[in-house]
Design a protein around this motif. Structure first.
Motif, PDB file in Angstrom:
ATOM      1  N   GLU A 273       0.831  -1.207   0.000  1.00  0.00           N
ATOM      2  CA  GLU A 273       0.000   0.000   0.000  1.00  0.00           C
ATOM      3  C   GLU A 273       0.867   1.259   0.000  1.00  0.00           C
ATOM      4  O   GLU A 273       0.545   2.241  -0.672  1.00  0.00           O
ATOM      5  CB  GLU A 273      -0.916  -0.008   1.233  1.00  0.00           C
ATOM      6  N   ASP A 274       1.965   1.205   0.731  1.00  0.00           N
ATOM      7  CA  ASP A 274       2.859   2.356   0.819  1.00  0.00           C
ATOM      8  C   ASP A 274       3.521   2.654  -0.525  1.00  0.00           C
ATOM      9  O   ASP A 274       3.822   3.809  -0.834  1.00  0.00           O
ATOM     10  CB  ASP A 274       3.924   2.094   1.892  1.00  0.00           C
ATOM     11  N   SER A 275       3.764   1.606  -1.309  1.00  0.00           N
ATOM     12  CA  SER A 275       4.406   1.798  -2.618  1.00  0.00           C
ATOM     13  C   SER A 275       3.387   1.981  -3.738  1.00  0.00           C
ATOM     14  O   SER A 275       3.703   1.830  -4.908  1.00  0.00           O
ATOM     15  CB  SER A 275       5.318   0.605  -2.938  1.00  0.00           C
ATOM     16  N   GLU A 276       2.143   2.267  -3.325  1.00  0.00           N
ATOM     17  CA  GLU A 276       1.051   2.578  -4.255  1.00  0.00           C
ATOM     18  C   GLU A 276       0.606   1.381  -5.088  1.00  0.00           C
ATOM     19  O   GLU A 276       0.048   1.544  -6.174  1.00  0.00           O
ATOM     20  CB  GLU A 276       1.440   3.757  -5.163  1.00  0.00           C
ATOM     21  N   ASN A 277       0.856   0.180  -4.584  1.00  0.00           N
ATOM     22  CA  ASN A 277       0.280  -1.022  -5.189  1.00  0.00           C
ATOM     23  C   ASN A 277      -1.039  -1.293  -4.469  1.00  0.00           C
ATOM     24  O   ASN A 277      -1.183  -2.252  -3.719  1.00  0.00           O
ATOM     25  CB  ASN A 277       1.228  -2.216  -5.041  1.00  0.00           C
ATOM     26  N   TYR A 278      -1.988  -0.419  -4.671  1.00  0.00           N
ATOM     27  CA  TYR A 278      -3.203  -0.412  -3.869  1.00  0.00           C
ATOM     28  C   TYR A 278      -4.076  -1.646  -4.106  1.00  0.00           C
ATOM     29  O   TYR A 278      -4.320  -2.049  -5.239  1.00  0.00           O
ATOM     30  CB  TYR A 278      -4.029   0.845  -4.157  1.00  0.00           C
TER      31      TYR A 278
END
Length: 459
Positions: A273-278
């Protein structure tokens, strides 16, 4: 011939092939149905020792070569090759005494200087051999301080972690002029399928047919964040207890392994989530040894045969959830999910079903369901039961440190927990994960995962 970089150099002094001591017979050993669940890749292990109190390196190596030859007479498939048996149309172990490649080397580094936290720097390509031939390769390296590192690389199709440690323990016992405490069994019939075959549809939740990907894996970038790296940490017993307590908050006590798995599953989801792999799928699998389960109900003889079986006896149950859901779940809820999928593989019938399921698909490539897709998948294995610190004594003292090692070419995520050599309550955790997840763990969970150091190991 040498290997050199900014940290230290390794010079190869000699390469020999060690054959099994006579007598031996040339024959083919088929894989069991459980062996067929393992892809064709190698897995390594290494063991570090302080300087022996007696004898020089030449004497030590001579003793190791002699005892290895005798150990291979008992573990003769390790001296063979995995080849196509044209008579049956399947790969099998050709027990032809081709031998084991043994490398003698010296390294310009002291034991206390080895960066064991970063095996990519200290172990990969230096203290553990590449297996170019056969089923097993071994390297014995003398360090500048007189310490010794023994590195082994096994073909995983022939041996799981339990089997590899059984062999190395026997080799150590023979080196100490002691009879092996356990003799290996290669009796294939003990894992034969039932007739007729029968299995629960739930096996489809654990294993599937392997279909090579037609598209590149997700999240492949050019900045190196997806590069898989190796790291080794220690976790203090106090932290393990805290995580276990949090995982048991719903009133049901969870094991340390269940709690650890839940914790790691969540933190990897948070990293995604932090690396925008939502809201991407995140899978976690646990390796379960079936020897004890399959030995149930068959009397003492069956129990002993299963305990001494050399090969793969593993199932890999798994869970799959989206990262957003894991982010919002409590640790106890995640641990409950871990407990539930793990329970499917803790009974004898599950392993009997797996054997029968494979029998109907022997000619097809198979894989654990967690690794059948391009989604993030992490395999967690517990090595705390191996007791390697006590069993790997070749006669010059106990292991200072030992660990598994995944070669850099492998692109599957793997984590193994091991017992600490310095504190019975602590764990050592080996990790083979993408750099982005490792960086997130070190930034947000440094209280849990502490880099392994010479100070911690007391060397």
């Amino acid at each position: 011939m040498g290997i050199r970089d900014k940290s230290f150099s390794v010079d190869v002094i000699e390469k020999v092939v060690v054959h099994a001591e006579e007598p031996w017979t040339d024959h083919w050993l088929p894989f069991t149905n459980l062996d067929l669940l393992v892809p064709p890749f190698d897995v390594g292990s290494f063991f570090c020792y302080k300087k022996p109190s007696h004898g020089d390196f030449a004497t030590t190596l001579s003793a190791l070569k002699d005892s290895l030859s005798r150990a291979l007479a008992l573990y003769y498939p390790l001296a063979g090759e995995i080849l196509l048996n044209v008579d049956v149309g399947e790969n099998q172990i050709h027990c032809n005494n081709r031998g084991v490649d043994l490398t003698k080397a010296v390294a310009d580094v002291e034991l206390k200087e080895l960066n064991l936290y970063n095996p990519d720097e200290s172990i990969e390509g230096k203290l553990i051999p590449k297996k170019l031939h056969g089923v097993l390769a071994i390297q014995v390296t003398e360090l500048k301080c007189g310490g010794i590192v023994i590195g082994c690389m096994f073909d995983h199709r022939a041996a799981d972690g339990y089997s590899a440690n059984m062999f190395i323990s026997s080799w150590a016992e023979i080196t100490r002029s002691e009879p092996p405490s356990m003799l290996p069994s290669f009796q294939r019939s003990i894992l034969n399928p039932r007739c007729p075959t029968t299995y629960s549809p739930s096996i489809g939740n654990v294993f599937s047919l392997f279909e090579p990907p037609t598209e590149p894996a997700h999240d492949q970038t050019n900045n190196g964040d997806d590069l898989l790296i190796n790291r080794v940490y220690y976790i203090e017993g106090e932290q393990l207890n805290k995580v276990q307590h949090l995982a048991s908050e719903n009133g049901r006590k969870r094991s340390k392994l269940e709690a650890f798995t839940a914790y790691l599953w969540k933190i990897i989801a948070l990293s995604m989530e932090d690396s925008e792999n939502y809201n991407r799928l995140c899978n976690v699998a646990l390796a379960v040894d079936g020897r004890g389960r399959l030995g149930q109900g068959g009397g003492e003889e069956k129990k002993k045969l299963m305990a001494s079986h050399f090969g793969n006896v593993l199932s890999m149950p798994s869970g799959s959830k989206r990262s957003q859901e894991l982010k919002e779940m409590s640790l106890s809820d995640i641990a409950t999910n871990v407990h539930e999928f793990l329970q499917t593989a803790t009974v004898k019938d599950h392993f009997l079903d797996v054997i029968d399921w494979v029998e109907e698909r022997r000619s097809q490539p198979l894989v654990a369901i967690a690794f059948a897709s391009k989604e993030v998948s992490v395999m967690i294995s517990s090595g705390t039961r191996f007791h390697i610190m006590d069993k790997m004594d070749f006669g010059w003292g106990k292991v200072v440190f030992g660990s598994c090692h995944v070669p850099s070419g492998r692109n599957d995520c793997y984590v193994m927990t091991l017992s600490s050599p310095t504190n019975n309550n602590d764990w050592i955790v080996y990790m083979h994960l993408p750099m982005k997840h490792m960086s997130y763990i070190e930034l947000h969970a440094s209280h849990m995962f502490k880099p392994l150091s010479a100070e911690y190991l007391r060397i």
